[in-house]
Design a protein around this motif. Sequence first.
Motif, PDB file in Angstrom:
ATOM      1  N   ALA A   4      -9.007  15.811  -4.919  1.00  0.00           N
ATOM      2  CA  ALA A   4      -9.011  16.779  -6.020  1.00  0.00           C
ATOM      3  C   ALA A   4      -7.629  16.920  -6.645  1.00  0.00           C
ATOM      4  O   ALA A   4      -7.497  17.033  -7.871  1.00  0.00           O
ATOM      5  CB  ALA A   4      -9.513  18.135  -5.522  1.00  0.00           C
ATOM      6  N   PHE A   5      -6.577  16.904  -5.838  1.00  0.00           N
ATOM      7  CA  PHE A   5      -5.228  17.062  -6.382  1.00  0.00           C
ATOM      8  C   PHE A   5      -4.829  15.868  -7.244  1.00  0.00           C
ATOM      9  O   PHE A   5      -4.073  16.012  -8.213  1.00  0.00           O
ATOM     10  CB  PHE A   5      -4.219  17.269  -5.252  1.00  0.00           C
ATOM     11  N   VAL A   6      -5.339  14.687  -6.897  1.00  0.00           N
ATOM     12  CA  VAL A   6      -5.086  13.495  -7.714  1.00  0.00           C
ATOM     13  C   VAL A   6      -5.936  13.517  -8.973  1.00  0.00           C
ATOM     14  O   VAL A   6      -5.479  13.149 -10.059  1.00  0.00           O
ATOM     15  CB  VAL A   6      -5.355  12.214  -6.900  1.00  0.00           C
TER      16      VAL A   6
ATOM     17  N   THR B  17       0.849  -1.190   0.000  1.00  0.00           N
ATOM     18  CA  THR B  17       0.000   0.000   0.000  1.00  0.00           C
ATOM     19  C   THR B  17       0.886   1.241   0.000  1.00  0.00           C
ATOM     20  O   THR B  17       1.775   1.371   0.843  1.00  0.00           O
ATOM     21  CB  THR B  17      -0.937   0.033   1.212  1.00  0.00           C
ATOM     22  N   TYR B  18       0.636   2.127  -0.970  1.00  0.00           N
ATOM     23  CA  TYR B  18       1.359   3.383  -1.074  1.00  0.00           C
ATOM     24  C   TYR B  18       0.407   4.516  -0.689  1.00  0.00           C
ATOM     25  O   TYR B  18      -0.562   4.786  -1.399  1.00  0.00           O
ATOM     26  CB  TYR B  18       1.883   3.577  -2.492  1.00  0.00           C
ATOM     27  N   PHE B  19       0.690   5.164   0.448  1.00  0.00           N
ATOM     28  CA  PHE B  19      -0.137   6.279   0.907  1.00  0.00           C
ATOM     29  C   PHE B  19       0.409   7.578   0.314  1.00  0.00           C
ATOM     30  O   PHE B  19       1.387   8.156   0.798  1.00  0.00           O
ATOM     31  CB  PHE B  19      -0.143   6.349   2.436  1.00  0.00           C
ATOM     32  N   LEU B  20      -0.228   8.036  -0.716  1.00  0.00           N
ATOM     33  CA  LEU B  20       0.192   9.222  -1.451  1.00  0.00           C
ATOM     34  C   LEU B  20      -0.163  10.496  -0.686  1.00  0.00           C
ATOM     35  O   LEU B  20      -1.285  10.645  -0.196  1.00  0.00           O
ATOM     36  CB  LEU B  20      -0.511   9.240  -2.811  1.00  0.00           C
ATOM     37  N   SER B  21       0.779  11.425  -0.582  1.00  0.00           N
ATOM     38  CA  SER B  21       0.473  12.764  -0.064  1.00  0.00           C
ATOM     39  C   SER B  21      -0.055  13.603  -1.224  1.00  0.00           C
ATOM     40  O   SER B  21       0.629  13.776  -2.242  1.00  0.00           O
ATOM     41  CB  SER B  21       1.721  13.416   0.533  1.00  0.00           C
ATOM     42  N   GLY B  22      -1.268  14.145  -1.074  1.00  0.00           N
ATOM     43  CA  GLY B  22      -1.908  14.858  -2.172  1.00  0.00           C
ATOM     44  C   GLY B  22      -1.106  16.031  -2.693  1.00  0.00           C
ATOM     45  O   GLY B  22      -1.128  16.332  -3.894  1.00  0.00           O
ATOM     46  N   VAL B  23      -0.365  16.724  -1.801  1.00  0.00           N
ATOM     47  CA  VAL B  23       0.395  17.898  -2.242  1.00  0.00           C
ATOM     48  C   VAL B  23       1.555  17.513  -3.154  1.00  0.00           C
ATOM     49  O   VAL B  23       2.138  18.382  -3.812  1.00  0.00           O
ATOM     50  CB  VAL B  23       0.914  18.714  -1.045  1.00  0.00           C
TER      51      VAL B  23
END
Length: 424
Positions: free
Chosen positions: A190-192, A104-110
């Motif tokens: 939204a950023f993704v 699992t890769y927890f992406l930071s939206g920024v």
Amino acid sequence: MAVAAGVAAALVAGLAGCSGSGDPAAGAGGPKRVGAPKSVVRLIGDGSTAYTGAQPGLSKPERLKPGQKPPQFVVFSWDGAGEDSQKLFSHFRKVGKKHGATMTYFLSGVYMLPQEKAKLYVPPGHAPGRSDIGFNDTEGIRATVRELRGAWQEGNEIGTHFNGHFCGPQSGVGTWSVEDWKSEIAQAKAFVKQWKTNAGLTTEKPLPFDYETELIGARTPCLEGRDNFVRAASELGWRYDTSGVNNQVWPGKDQGLWDLSLQMIPVPGRAFETLSMDYNFLVNQSGTTKGAPSMHQFWGNQFRDGMIQAFERAYNGNRAPLIIGNHFESWNGGTYMRAIEETIANVCGRSEVRCVSFRQLADWLDAQDPAVLAKLRTLKVGEAPKAGWTAFLAAQPSGAPASGAASPAVPAVPAGPGARRQAG
């Protein structure tokens, strides 16, 4: 990217808490993986994401048969996933493929938002454009999208580590309301979903998933703000959280979400346990990301051996899933990255072991008889059934609670310097 800057601040402040097998069969005797249709593509919004059919590389969950020993699940997960000059995202994708592990890769939206568009982010309790881990640039976004695309196509999960990574008592995520969390989640989505427009990368290929349905779980920054986050996630229909602190026992549900929190694991050579995360070992070893080079190998070996000891006591004991969290960082000379890679190589090819994502673990848990899960939760840390697995799970227990019921009380972790809930 500036994850390290946020970590350094956490170290100074002394904050509490952040965060398979060798073939596609996902472990000896595991179910075969199902491929995805290749002809279904439907662009979403500005084309940053797309529906492309069922995700490839996933195993169909199967219910345990009476008397069957549970598989040993291991989840390797990454906070603030993104590709930068260290190229650790791409490296661990290769490691996962080599050892038959999905993660699992927890992406930071920024990390999907360029610095010049920073004010599109309006964090709860902070001025627009504020982030404790910075933002990205165009090439960083391009590289991160490439890795996210490939990771998902290989069967990995793309979760979220939210956005600005604010920790501590002054407007940190621990102060946020349920509505604040919903705002943060909406912005992370939204950023993704709009990275092409925001970064001007309109000719790039889309991410091959619908983030609205892909996003089902998370780990909060510094493991703070969990109570209100879980309430928000439950209202949004999410399926799990991994922001708390557990012992190595079978998980139950909290407000409808599987509680797949980090776990207390041994610190070899010490008289206490700490959380199953690179950052927590770092705090107990050096207290800084740049400790004495002469100790780097020892610290990495200690982390690796702690994870393997935790694996062994579950594998030979109660078979509770082992949950491990990490960061794409070269702290203390990269020794924790080496430790993770060696642990993956050690455990993921073993018989009856499945190195999977949180999504796959949640799918398997949902497929089980609630009474069986309730009985599994009666086993303590490292406790194997006295009469063996066949006798223990031969018949359904009577009067067992449903899978969403509260778990039996977990024995308290002895107090000690490693029992703090700190993480990056």
